[in-house]
Structures are given as structure tokens and as C-alpha cells.
Motif scaffolding. Structure first.
Motif, short mmCIF file in Angstrom:
data_model
loop_
_atom_site.label_atom_id
_atom_site.label_comp_id
_atom_site.label_asym_id
_atom_site.label_seq_id
_atom_site.Cartn_x
_atom_site.Cartn_y
_atom_site.Cartn_z
N UNK A 145 0.85 -1.19 0.00
CA UNK A 145 0.00 0.00 0.00
C UNK A 145 0.89 1.24 0.00
N UNK A 146 0.95 1.95 -1.14
CA UNK A 146 1.78 3.16 -1.20
C UNK A 146 1.44 4.13 -0.06
N UNK A 147 2.49 4.71 0.50
CA UNK A 147 2.29 5.65 1.60
C UNK A 147 2.42 5.01 2.97
N UNK A 148 2.41 3.67 3.01
CA UNK A 148 2.60 2.96 4.28
C UNK A 148 3.85 2.10 4.17
N UNK A 149 4.77 2.31 5.07
CA UNK A 149 6.01 1.54 5.09
C UNK A 149 6.12 0.76 6.40
N UNK A 150 6.71 -0.40 6.33
CA UNK A 150 6.94 -1.18 7.56
C UNK A 150 8.00 -0.47 8.39
N UNK A 151 7.76 -0.42 9.67
CA UNK A 151 8.70 0.20 10.60
C UNK A 151 9.21 -0.85 11.57
N UNK A 152 10.45 -0.68 11.98
CA UNK A 152 11.02 -1.59 12.98
C UNK A 152 10.40 -1.30 14.34
N UNK A 198 19.69 -5.65 13.40
CA UNK A 198 18.38 -6.26 13.17
C UNK A 198 17.90 -5.79 11.80
N UNK A 199 17.99 -6.68 10.80
CA UNK A 199 17.71 -6.26 9.43
C UNK A 199 16.26 -6.54 9.01
N UNK A 200 15.51 -7.29 9.82
CA UNK A 200 14.09 -7.49 9.58
C UNK A 200 13.45 -7.95 10.88
N UNK A 201 12.15 -7.71 11.00
CA UNK A 201 11.46 -8.10 12.23
C UNK A 201 9.99 -8.32 11.95
N UNK A 202 9.34 -9.01 12.87
CA UNK A 202 7.88 -9.12 12.90
C UNK A 202 7.43 -8.44 14.18
N UNK A 203 6.61 -7.40 14.02
CA UNK A 203 6.13 -6.64 15.17
C UNK A 203 5.09 -7.42 15.95
N UNK A 204 4.75 -6.89 17.13
CA UNK A 204 3.77 -7.59 17.97
C UNK A 204 2.34 -7.44 17.45
N UNK A 205 2.14 -6.63 16.39
CA UNK A 205 0.80 -6.49 15.84
C UNK A 205 0.69 -7.07 14.42
N UNK A 206 1.72 -7.83 14.00
CA UNK A 206 1.67 -8.37 12.64
C UNK A 206 2.10 -9.83 12.56
#
Length: 356
Positions: A145-152, A198-206
Motif C-alpha cells: 500500500x503506497x504511503x505505508x512503510x513497515x517500521x522496525x 536487526x535487518x528485519x522483524x515481525x512486530x507484535x501487531x503483525x
């Protein structure tokens, strides 16, 4: 000269404090806050004075003279544009927290409390390995979705601390290892550690649901709920983080209670316990391709890692990827204190926060 470090770790229903002299713990205490005490405050930051009084009261009871401190370190909060490591708490950082730049979270109080105690003493206040520390590679930030980026956003402090300890066990430097770490607590997050980052992660809401988080759920259902008129934004956020997961189904976020229900042959508890392990294993599997499956080990840490049954169920599904290292609990107070110690000794350089 020996350095004395006061560490402060605000949680949703507790405030942990610890005093270290160099690498020796002088004392540590976890101060629980009742729902009745906290319901008097509309926002998390409103709890500041209440928590400060509690901390100062305990220091007085322990006969700790604040004038003997070399530095105060707080748990890092949810500010954007953060990197891993230590930051000097400045007035600009405090203003960013108070102006609502950080997502609401109890950890945001860490910087404020550390600064309030340290500033009159003329000693530095730090935060270390904030939740939002961002070392993600660009490819990991892309969404559909353009405009939304994954954040660490993960349990950086504990996962980096236990990764350093496991590296030491292997006779290696943390920066020379490939590690897949899963923090299993009230919230669950996972991270891939490559060359000390930490080059990638899964957040607690995903990712997996947890004792009190809903985890990843079909997005269109969430859209329907948001527009149903039944819930405010605040109520929806609480259903995702705080009143989701095991708590939503069974009325408890304590895994020990759930295991007792399983032992009593509670069918719902049995399927939820199995599903908890299953989803954690799936999350670990989702991270495996980041480094092509080339991991030195998988670390399972956090409070739920004390459950032998849960660890066994997870391990049997993911042990084909890499050896399993179980480090139960959280070494956050030690990690905060040791991080601050490296900063005051000049072994690491403290960053200065800049708004995005």
C-alpha cells in the motif's frame, strides 16, 4: 573510579528499577501498580509524577543517595527515527515525547523519569536500544500500500542482550553471527540479526497472537469493525494490544493459568495453547528466508520461554532451521545498565535524537 547506574524500566502495570555498580547489581525491585491506581490517568504520560514518587520512595527505603549516581538510564520509548544503541536524553527529546510524537506506550516514561532524576544532579540521562530502533534493510520496509512503510518495532533491548550472551557462549562476537530471535512475552516479536544489526522483524501487531495481543488478523474484518460504529479508535487499539489474544478468550494473560486450564482438560484452552505454539513456529518460519535459512541459532526468550511445554511444541516445528537456544525471562535491567556503563566509559558514543 567506579560508576553507579540507576536503571528504570516502566511497564504497563509495573515500574522496575535497579542499581548497578559497574557490572555488579546492588539491588533490583519491581513495583506493581494496580488497575485502580492507573485508571486515574487518562494518558500514559500523565502517570509521570506518580511513578517518579514511587521510584524516589524506594530509593529512600534502600538508603540510596542519588548524589552517588553516575548516570540514569531509562527504557527507550516509541519515538520514530531511532537507531539502536544509546541516546543522551535531551530537552528536545523530552519535548518530542510530550508533544505526542511517540506512539502511546509505558516505555515512553523511561526517558522522562531518567531525565528528571539526572538533570538536577548534573549527570547524564540515557535511553538504550529503544523499541523503535531501526536497522531494517530497505527491502524489508516495502508494503503493498503506497504511503505505508513497515517500521522496525520489536523487543530490541532484550533480544540484542540475549543475542550477545549466546554469541559469547558460542565463542563468537555478536557481530559475526546470524541469529533469529523470538521474544515471547505479553507481546510477541521476532527479529533477524545479521552482522550486529536487526535487518528485519515481525512486530507484535503483525505476527502470532500473544497473551494480550491479537496479532495478525484478516485486514478486511478489521476494517469492518472500525466502521461498525461499535468501537472508538481507542477501544479498537485496546482490542489489538492489551485485551487481545489469550486474555480475550480466557480472561487471563498469564500463561501459567492457561497451562493449568490445559491440565484440567479445558478444550478451549487446549486448542489455544496449541495454536499459540503453532503461530510462533510459523512466525519463525516466515523469518527463515531472510538469510536463506543460514542461521547459527534460533533464540527463544521472554517470560513464556519458561514454559517447557510451549518450547517443546515450538522446537519440534522449527529445529530443522537451526539449533534452538532457550533464554527465558528478560535481562532488560542488566542490558540497560551495561549499555549505560559503556556510554559513560566512552566505549560507545551516545547518539543525539533528531526529529524525522
Amino acid at each position: 573510579m567506579s560508576y553507579r547506574i540507576l536503571a528504570i524500566n516502566p511497564g504497563s502495570t509495573s515500574t522496575k528499577i535497579a542499581l548497578y555498580e559497574e557490572e555488579t547489581k546492588i539491588f533490583e525491585k519491581s513495583l506493581s501498580h494496580t488497575a485502580k491506581e492507573l485508571e486515574a490517568f487518562d494518558e500514559v504520560l500523565d502517570q509521570f509524577e506518580f511513578r517518579e514518587k514511587v521510584i524516589l520512595s524506594v530509593l529512600k527505603e534502600e538508603n540510596i543517595e542519588v548524589s552517588s549516581l553516575s548516570a540514569v538510564v531509562g527504557r527507550g520509548g516509541m519515538l520514530p527515527n531511532m537507531k539502536s544503541g544509546g541516546y543522551l536524553v535531551t530537552k528536545e527529546m523530552i519535548d518530542a515525547f510530550r508533544e505526542g510524537l511517540a506512539s502511546p506506550h509505558a516505555s515512553n516514561l523511561g526517558a522522562l523519569l531518567a531525565y528528571e532524576i539526572a538533570e538536577p544532579l548534573g549527570i547524564p540521562a540515557y535511553i538504550y536500544d529503544s523499541v523503535t530502533s531501526d536497522e531494517l534493510e530497505e527491502i524489508a520496509k516495502v508494503t503493498g500500500m503506497p504511503g505505508i512503510r513497515r517500521e522496525s518495532m520489536c523487543h530490541v533491548l532484550n533480544m540484542k542482550a540475549v543475542s550477545r550472551k549466546v554469541a559469547e557462549k558460542y565463542g563468537k562476537k555478536y557481530e559475526d553471527m546470524n541469529i533469529l530471535a523470538a521474544h515471547l512475552g505479553g507481546g510477541i516479536s521476532m527479529s533477524v540479526h545479521h552482522q550486529g544489526k536487526i535487518i528485519d522483524c515481525i512486530r507484535d501487531d503483525e505476527g502470532p497472537f500473544s497473551p494480550e495481543r491479537s496479532g495478525s488478523i484478516p485486514m478486511l474484518y478489521v476494517v469492518d469493525l472500525c466502521y461498525s460504529g461499535k468501537y472508538t479508535k481507542k477501544e479498537m487499539v485496546k482490542r489489538i494490544r492489551g485485551n487481545g489474544g489469550l486474555k480475550a478468550y480466557l480472561g487471563t494473560q498469564d500463561l501459567r493459568d492457561v497451562e493449568a486450564m490445559v491440565a484440567d482438560e479445558n478444550k478451549q484452552a487446549q486448542i489455544l495453547f496449541e495454536a499459540q505454539a503453532y503461530q510462533i513456529a510459523k512466525g519463525i518460519g516466515e523469518m527463515a528466508p531472510v538469510l536463506g535459512g543460514r542461521f547459527d541459532c534460533i533464540i527463544l526468550t521472554g517470560g513464556m520461554a519458561y514454559s517447557k511445554s510451549l518450547i517443546e511444541k515450538i522446537s519440534e516445528r522449527v529445529q530443522f532451521i537451526a539449533p534452538i537456544e532457550v533464554v527465558p525471562g528478560e535481562d532488560e535491567m542488566e542490558a540497560l545498565s551495561f549499555g549505560a556503563l559503556r556510554l559513560v566509559k566512552g566505549q560507545e558514543e551516545a547518539r543525539i535524537y533528531a526529529r524525522p
